[in-house]
Every structure is written in structure tokens, then in C-alpha cells.
Design a protein around this motif. Structure first.
Motif, PDB file in Angstrom:
ATOM      1  N   GLN A 156       0.812  -1.216   0.000  1.00 30.80           N
ATOM      2  CA  GLN A 156       0.000   0.000   0.000  1.00 30.80           C
ATOM      3  C   GLN A 156       0.847   1.269   0.000  1.00 30.80           C
ATOM      4  O   GLN A 156       0.485   2.281  -0.605  1.00 30.80           O
ATOM      5  N   THR A 157       2.015   1.215   0.644  1.00 28.64           N
ATOM      6  CA  THR A 157       2.892   2.388   0.701  1.00 28.64           C
ATOM      7  C   THR A 157       3.267   2.862  -0.706  1.00 28.64           C
ATOM      8  O   THR A 157       3.280   4.064  -0.985  1.00 28.64           O
ATOM      9  N   SER A 158       3.551   1.916  -1.588  1.00 29.52           N
ATOM     10  CA  SER A 158       3.912   2.279  -2.967  1.00 29.52           C
ATOM     11  C   SER A 158       2.749   2.954  -3.680  1.00 29.52           C
ATOM     12  O   SER A 158       2.931   3.918  -4.426  1.00 29.52           O
ATOM     13  N   LEU A 159       1.530   2.450  -3.429  1.00 33.68           N
ATOM     14  CA  LEU A 159       0.343   3.022  -4.054  1.00 33.68           C
ATOM     15  C   LEU A 159       0.123   4.456  -3.573  1.00 33.68           C
ATOM     16  O   LEU A 159      -0.166   5.356  -4.377  1.00 33.68           O
ATOM     17  N   VAL A 160       0.306   4.693  -2.285  1.00 31.46           N
ATOM     18  CA  VAL A 160       0.135   6.026  -1.725  1.00 31.46           C
ATOM     19  C   VAL A 160       1.224   6.969  -2.240  1.00 31.46           C
ATOM     20  O   VAL A 160       0.958   8.129  -2.578  1.00 31.46           O
ATOM     21  N   GLN A 161       2.468   6.478  -2.310  1.00 28.35           N
ATOM     22  CA  GLN A 161       3.566   7.301  -2.829  1.00 28.35           C
ATOM     23  C   GLN A 161       3.321   7.704  -4.278  1.00 28.35           C
ATOM     24  O   GLN A 161       3.619   8.823  -4.683  1.00 28.35           O
ATOM     25  N   LYS A 208       0.347   8.029  -5.669  1.00 26.57           N
ATOM     26  CA  LYS A 208      -0.736   9.004  -5.645  1.00 26.57           C
ATOM     27  C   LYS A 208      -0.224  10.392  -5.254  1.00 26.57           C
ATOM     28  O   LYS A 208      -0.640  11.413  -5.812  1.00 26.57           O
ATOM     29  N   LYS A 209       0.734  10.437  -4.325  1.00 27.51           N
ATOM     30  CA  LYS A 209       1.274  11.715  -3.860  1.00 27.51           C
ATOM     31  C   LYS A 209       2.311  12.292  -4.807  1.00 27.51           C
ATOM     32  O   LYS A 209       2.737  13.436  -4.630  1.00 27.51           O
ATOM     33  N   GLY A 210       2.753  11.504  -5.801  1.00 30.04           N
ATOM     34  CA  GLY A 210       3.746  11.988  -6.740  1.00 30.04           C
ATOM     35  C   GLY A 210       5.175  11.717  -6.315  1.00 30.04           C
ATOM     36  O   GLY A 210       6.116  12.097  -7.011  1.00 30.04           O
ATOM     37  N   ALA A 225       8.102   4.453 -12.696  1.00 30.96           N
ATOM     38  CA  ALA A 225       8.784   3.733 -11.621  1.00 30.96           C
ATOM     39  C   ALA A 225       7.817   2.815 -10.883  1.00 30.96           C
ATOM     40  O   ALA A 225       8.176   1.683 -10.500  1.00 30.96           O
ATOM     41  N   PHE A 226       6.581   3.279 -10.685  1.00 25.09           N
ATOM     42  CA  PHE A 226       5.569   2.467 -10.008  1.00 25.09           C
ATOM     43  C   PHE A 226       5.259   1.201 -10.811  1.00 25.09           C
ATOM     44  O   PHE A 226       5.241   0.087 -10.261  1.00 25.09           O
ATOM     45  N   LEU A 227       5.038   1.353 -12.117  1.00 25.34           N
ATOM     46  CA  LEU A 227       4.714   0.192 -12.957  1.00 25.34           C
ATOM     47  C   LEU A 227       5.902  -0.765 -13.062  1.00 25.34           C
ATOM     48  O   LEU A 227       5.703  -1.988 -13.152  1.00 25.34           O
ATOM     49  N   THR A 248      -9.427  15.197  -8.644  1.00 29.41           N
ATOM     50  CA  THR A 248      -9.266  16.175  -9.732  1.00 29.41           C
ATOM     51  C   THR A 248      -8.208  15.753 -10.740  1.00 29.41           C
ATOM     52  O   THR A 248      -7.987  16.450 -11.728  1.00 29.41           O
ATOM     53  N   GLU A 249      -7.528  14.616 -10.498  1.00 29.37           N
ATOM     54  CA  GLU A 249      -6.357  14.264 -11.287  1.00 29.37           C
ATOM     55  C   GLU A 249      -6.538  13.081 -12.231  1.00 29.37           C
ATOM     56  O   GLU A 249      -5.888  13.024 -13.280  1.00 29.37           O
ATOM     57  N   SER A 250      -7.376  12.118 -11.873  1.00 30.03           N
ATOM     58  CA  SER A 250      -7.396  10.850 -12.610  1.00 30.03           C
ATOM     59  C   SER A 250      -7.892  10.975 -14.040  1.00 30.03           C
ATOM     60  O   SER A 250      -7.444  10.252 -14.922  1.00 30.03           O
TER      61      SER A 250
END
Length: 385
Positions: A31-36, A38-40, A46-48, A151-153
Motif C-alpha cells: 500500500q505504501t507504494s500506491l500512496v507514494q 498518488k502523492k507523486g 517507476a511504479f509500474l 481532480t487528477e485521474s
């Protein structure tokens, strides 16, 4: 020989199961990676890449199956799963998930079945957990009803969510409502073309909007915000404008001197909160010429009314059944936080010189307020349209 249809069905089922497992991994242990992301802090590439490494290590898949899973996961994470086609559809304004297999939409003002569903209650609940994590929203028992905005997706729409969990629902499934607000909102010329109002009526509203305070009313999805968004874009560049709102529905395309503040609800993690009352009070000290509240829903009404009564030009939207009933509704809200009597507040309402009633994305009524009548103890109106 096994029929091709059966093979395709089995492949689709395996892909769906793999996707649910991968999403679950990123809602729990990753989950930490998902939140990071989302926060940019972690960019999309890098996430993928991290996801691909995770799949290579822990999933026994061939190259084709791995590619399909990663593609499906990317679409899920950067969209909204089965709801993505509905969000992409410009004709749909609202999405309501009543149950995992009961999804409704409002298309051009008419409610109907969406034609899509989740495969099970388990998949739907996993999706709800994902939506909460993606938008950094807590859905514990202490936060069983949440309102938030994305507002971003999506490149074309601001997504306004209302989520209620089974703790407060009669049935044992979450309810999810999504309001789609176009980022490329229509200007006055476009509203005339769409027959929301005629050219002559538009010119009348623009003139009155610039000269005095305006209250736009109507029911749900009546066009109130659409009209306010278009009207504020007609203000001259040398007018300093402040917009306060609960959700980020009002934006600007061209105006160079327009500020936007939104409310911030508190949560179990933080006691920090700013409601419309707080930001309205702060906003009135910011040297503005024109003050707007996106939608009046509570005691912020008193500060809007005080501002308008002291000569500040103001505008707002409010739920009301007709133009002449809108002042009564605003006064109802103002009384939540006021020591004034109802009559005193109603007398003050004559500072809202223009009252507009919207219905089914049409301008139905325009009233001019002509002042307070002490004999009838009511406001006097002249119907302009």
C-alpha cells in the motif's frame, strides 16, 4: 477438443483472479507504494516497473499472461475498474453503485441501468478499498460516510465521490455515488447553443450578475453550478474574485484574478478541519471585489449574507423549489449561527438583487428583489423572466 469459447472464458477468469490478487497485494503489503504514487513521490513509470518486478517474483506466469495482467492492472489503478467506461462517457453525469451487480447512471437527465457490474461482493468491496486508498480516505467505522474529490485521474472530469459504508447502510454493501463535473465547462455562448437560455436572457443575467449579488437555486442536477461557472467567467479581468466551495466544481479558464478555496473535513488521523464557514470568514479578509460560495449548505450562509448586506457583491447556489423561495432557504441556514431574528435576516436578504431558478438544465425563472415590505413582512419581487 475443448471449444475455443471455453478456453477464452477460462483465460478471462484466470486474468480476473490474478488482477484481484495483485490489487489486493497493493492494498495491503504494498500500500505504501500506491500512496507514494498518488502523492507523486513515485512516478508512474517507476511504479509500474515495481509492479512488474513484483509479478515476476511472486506470480508463476508466462510472458503473455504476465503482459496481460500488467496491462489490466495499469488500467485498474489509473482508472476506476468497471466504472472507467462510464466515467469516460461524456453523456453520463452521475454514477450510482447500489450493489455489486446494480450500477445506475444518469444520462442526459434520465436514470437507467449502466450495463456493467462487478463479478461479486468481494470484488466490489476490494474496489471500494482501492478507491479509498487511491484518494487517501479512511473508511473505518469512525469514518463510515466520506465525501471526497478526485481532480487528477481523468483529463476531462472532476470526480466528486460520496461513499457510505455498511455500518450506516441498511444492506450489507457500500454505496458509492460519483458526480462528474466537466473540467472544460461550457461558457455562456455554449449554454445558449444548448438552449439553457436565450441570448436576450443571457445578456440580462450577465448585466445583473456584475452589478449586484445573485442567488441561483434549483434541485439536484438542475444546472445551478453550470450556470454559476459560466456567469463568473463573464466578470472583467480587473475584478478580484474569491470562490469558496466544498468540492472543486468551480474552476476558471481565463480569469487572471480568481482564487479558489475548498473545505477540508477532519478525520480520525487529524483534528485539522476547515469548513465553509471557516474559509468564508478568512476569505472576506482577502481584499476581493466579488465573493462566491459554490453551494450554501450551512452556517456559512450568515457570512455570505453579511458580506452582501455590507455592499460586497456576492453569488452562490442553493437548493430551493423556486426563485422566490431561495431567500427563505438561505435564511434557514443563516439562523444556524445567528443571533438575528428571522425577520431581521429576511430584511437583509433584499441585498440579493437577482434570483435565478434552474430546472432540467434550463433557466425557468429570474426575479428581481425590490425590497422588504413591512406590512406583509416579506420581500417584494418583480419577475423578469
Amino acid at each position: 477438443m475443448i471449444p475455443i469459447e471455453n478456453v477464452k472464458r477460462k483465460d478471462a477468469q484466470l486474468l480476473e483472479e490474478g488482477l484481484q490478487r495483485l490489487v489486493d497485494d497493493y492494498l495491503t503489503q504494498k500500500q505504501t507504494s500506491l500512496v507514494q504514487m498518488k502523492k507523486g513521490v513515485l512516478d508512474k513509470k517507476a511504479f509500474l516497473q515495481e509492479v512488474e518486478n513484483h509479478v515476476r517474483l511472486y506470480y508463476q506466469l508466462g510472458p503473455r499472461e504476465r503482459t496481460e495482467l500488467l496491462k489490466a492492472f495499469e488500467q485498474y489503478i489509473f482508472g476506476y475498474s468497471h466504472l472507467s467506461p462510464l466515467i469516460d462517457d461524456a453523456g453520463i453525469s452521475d454514477i450510482r453503485v447500489v450493489g455489486y451487480n446494480n450500477i445506475r447512471v444518469k444520462r442526459e437527465g434520465k436514470r437507467m441501468d449502466a450495463g456493467v457490474s462487478f463479478s461479486s461482493e468481494k470484488e466490489y468491496r476490494q474496489f471500494i478499498d482501492y478507491v479509498a486508498t487511491k484518494n487517501q480516505v479512511n473508511i473505518s467505522n469512525l469514518n463510515a460516510i466520506q465525501r471526497f474529490t478526485d481532480t487528477e485521474s481523468h483529463p476531462e472530469f472532476i470526480l466528486r465521490f460520496t461513499l457510505s459504508m455498511p455500518l450506516v447502510n441498511t444492506y450489507n454493501e457500500p454505496y458509492l455515488c460519483i458526480r462528474k463535473v466537466p473540467k472544460n465547462f461550457p461558457l455562456m455562448k455554449e449554454l445558449i447553443r444548448r438552449e439553457m437560455l436565450e441570448q436576450e436572457t443571457a445578456e440580462l443575467l450577465i448585466q445583473r450578475f456584475r452589478e449586484g449579488s445573485t442567488l441561483i437555486c434549483g434541485g439536484n442536477s438542475s444546472g445551478k453550478t453550470t450556470m454559476l461557472n459560466a456567469l463568473k467567467e463573464t466578470l472583467p479581468d480587473d475584478v478580484a474574485v474569491l470562490v469558496t466551495q466544498q468540492a472543486d466544481e468551480l474552476t476558471t479558464k481565463y480569469h487572471p484574478d480568481m482564487m479558489f478555496l475548498h473545505s477540508l473535513p477532519g478525520s480520525t488521523e487529524t483534528k485539522v478541519s476547515y469548513d465553509l464557514k471557516n474559509i468564508s470568514i478568512a476569505g472576506l479578509t482577502m481584499d476581493v471585489d466579488f465573493f462566491i460560495i459554490g453551494e450554501v449548505k450551512g452556517s456559512e450562509a450568515l457570512y455570505l449574507l453579511n458580506a452582501a448586506y455590507t455592499g460586497q457583491i456576492c453569488a452562490a447556489t442553493i437548493h430551493a423549489p423556486s426563485a422566490d423561495r431561495a431567500p427563505e432557504k438561505l435564511v434557514d441556514y443563516a439562523m444556524y449561527d445567528s443571533r438575528y431574528s428571522r425577520d431581521e435576516l429576511m430584511k437583509m436578504m433584499d441585498c440579493f438583487q437577482t434570483l435565478v431558478f434552474m430546472e432540467h438544465y434550463k433557466v425557468k425563472e429570474i426575479f428581481a428583489c425590490k425590497g422588504w415590505d413591512p406590512q406583509t413582512r416579506g420581500l417584494l419581487y418583480e419577475r423578469l423572466f
